[in-house]
Design a protein around this motif. Structure first.
Motif, mmCIF file in Angstrom:
data_model
loop_
_atom_site.group_PDB
_atom_site.id
_atom_site.type_symbol
_atom_site.label_atom_id
_atom_site.label_comp_id
_atom_site.label_asym_id
_atom_site.label_seq_id
_atom_site.Cartn_x
_atom_site.Cartn_y
_atom_site.Cartn_z
ATOM 1 N N UNK A 19 0.835 -1.208 0.000
ATOM 2 C CA UNK A 19 0.000 0.000 0.000
ATOM 3 C C UNK A 19 0.867 1.254 0.000
ATOM 4 N N UNK A 20 1.973 1.183 0.741
ATOM 5 C CA UNK A 20 2.927 2.285 0.776
ATOM 6 C C UNK A 20 3.498 2.548 -0.613
ATOM 7 N N UNK A 21 3.840 1.477 -1.312
ATOM 8 C CA UNK A 21 4.369 1.605 -2.673
ATOM 9 C C UNK A 21 3.320 2.201 -3.605
ATOM 10 N N UNK A 22 2.069 1.781 -3.458
ATOM 11 C CA UNK A 22 0.996 2.336 -4.291
ATOM 12 C C UNK A 22 0.827 3.834 -4.038
ATOM 13 N N UNK A 23 0.958 4.253 -2.788
ATOM 14 C CA UNK A 23 0.888 5.678 -2.470
ATOM 15 C C UNK A 23 2.051 6.431 -3.112
ATOM 16 N N UNK A 24 3.234 5.811 -3.097
ATOM 17 C CA UNK A 24 4.414 6.459 -3.655
ATOM 18 C C UNK A 24 4.328 6.579 -5.187
ATOM 19 N N UNK A 25 3.569 5.691 -5.827
ATOM 20 C CA UNK A 25 3.389 5.798 -7.274
ATOM 21 C C UNK A 25 2.695 7.110 -7.642
ATOM 22 N N UNK A 26 1.910 7.646 -6.707
ATOM 23 C CA UNK A 26 1.258 8.943 -6.911
ATOM 24 C C UNK A 26 2.178 10.091 -6.487
ATOM 25 N N UNK A 27 2.915 9.875 -5.404
ATOM 26 C CA UNK A 27 3.743 10.937 -4.832
ATOM 27 C C UNK A 27 4.978 11.263 -5.661
ATOM 28 N N UNK A 28 5.676 10.230 -6.132
ATOM 29 C CA UNK A 28 6.976 10.437 -6.779
ATOM 30 C C UNK A 28 6.873 11.300 -8.045
ATOM 31 N N UNK A 29 5.929 11.030 -8.963
ATOM 32 C CA UNK A 29 5.830 11.913 -10.136
ATOM 33 C C UNK A 29 5.577 13.370 -9.749
ATOM 34 N N UNK A 30 4.778 13.580 -8.711
ATOM 35 C CA UNK A 30 4.495 14.950 -8.278
ATOM 36 C C UNK A 30 5.760 15.616 -7.734
ATOM 37 N N UNK A 31 6.539 14.873 -6.954
ATOM 38 C CA UNK A 31 7.806 15.399 -6.424
ATOM 39 C C UNK A 31 8.736 15.785 -7.572
ATOM 40 N N UNK A 32 8.860 14.909 -8.572
ATOM 41 C CA UNK A 32 9.764 15.147 -9.692
ATOM 42 C C UNK A 32 9.298 16.312 -10.562
ATOM 43 N N UNK A 33 8.002 16.392 -10.804
ATOM 44 C CA UNK A 33 7.501 17.473 -11.645
ATOM 45 C C UNK A 33 7.577 18.822 -10.922
ATOM 46 N N UNK A 34 7.360 18.814 -9.614
ATOM 47 C CA UNK A 34 7.509 20.071 -8.857
ATOM 48 C C UNK A 34 8.946 20.587 -8.920
ATOM 49 N N UNK A 35 9.877 19.668 -9.081
ATOM 50 C CA UNK A 35 11.297 20.026 -9.156
ATOM 51 C C UNK A 35 11.597 20.845 -10.416
ATOM 52 N N UNK A 36 10.829 20.614 -11.487
ATOM 53 C CA UNK A 36 11.149 21.289 -12.746
ATOM 54 C C UNK A 36 10.078 22.278 -13.213
ATOM 55 N N UNK A 37 8.943 22.334 -12.535
ATOM 56 C CA UNK A 37 7.894 23.269 -12.953
ATOM 57 C C UNK A 37 8.336 24.712 -12.725
ATOM 58 N N UNK A 38 7.952 25.583 -13.653
ATOM 59 C CA UNK A 38 8.220 27.003 -13.488
ATOM 60 C C UNK A 38 7.254 27.578 -12.456
#
Length: 200
Positions: free
Chosen positions: A181-200
């Motif tokens: 379940x933790x991994x399933x939650x991270x499947x949502x979290x990780x893309x958001x973390x990565x995209x926030x890193x590069x969003x203007x």
């Protein structure tokens, strides 16, 4: 057919015990008992526990690079690509939790062979994702970022929970179902973390 069946039975038993107990704590006798064969027969097929371990991991790793690299090379948006990569990688690791151990072993013992096996040079120099990051940054659509940093972050955020899974499962109130379940939650979290890193 009989040989193949016996080999598969041994590998299935070993895979189960390596995941449950870890490599060091799993004895040859344990594997033989789990596979319902005698030790002599097991040694006939696999000369040692180490050779059996290597065979299982090599087999599990064979289809990983190609499937993940094909996602990086797709002509889709960066956000779609990151989400698809993280989701696919996470599901593959849930099915093959020993693979991170194999990767770490290969990196330590045969780094050049590992780099050649997955085509790392091509991915980091002229891959579709690398060019996307450069192109979108040049247009001002995203922040400028080193493609190497971006790929390292994407892979490490996905893989690290599986590396420390044995330690996590020793914690009170944390079992295999909760870990998944933790991994399933991270499947949502990780893309958001990565995209926030590069969003203007």
């Amino acid at each position: 057919m009989e040989k193949q069946s016996t080999e598969e039975k041994i590998k299935a038993a070993a895979r189960k015990l390596f995941i449950e107990k870890g490599f060091a704590a799993t004895k040859t006798r344990d594997i033989a008992e789990e596979a319902d064969i005698n030790i002599a027969l097991m040694n006939y097929y696999f000369k040692s526990k180490e050779k059996l371990f290597d065979a299982i991991l090599e087999e599990a790793f064979q289809y990983f690079p190609g499937k993940l690299i094909s996602i990086l090379e797709e002509e889709i948006s960066i956000e779609e690509k990151v989400t698809k990569f993280v989701t696919t990688h996470s599901e593959m690791l849930k099915s093959n939790p020993l693979v991170p151990i194999f990767v770490l072993s290969e990196l330590r013992n045969n780094p050049q062979k590992f780099v050649e096996k997955i085509g790392m040079h091509e991915i980091l120099t002229d891959g579709v994702l690398v060019n996307q990051l450069k192109r979108e940054a040049a247009k001002g659509n995203i922040k400028k970022i080193s493609p190497i940093h971006f790929l390292i972050n994407m892979i490490s955020l996905t893989v690290f929970p599986f590396i420390i899974q044995p330690a996590l499962l020793t914690l009170e109130n944390l079992n295999a179902d909760i870990f998944n379940n933790l991994i399933d939650e991270r499947k949502q979290m990780i893309p958001e973390i990565l995209m926030n890193q590069i969003r203007i």
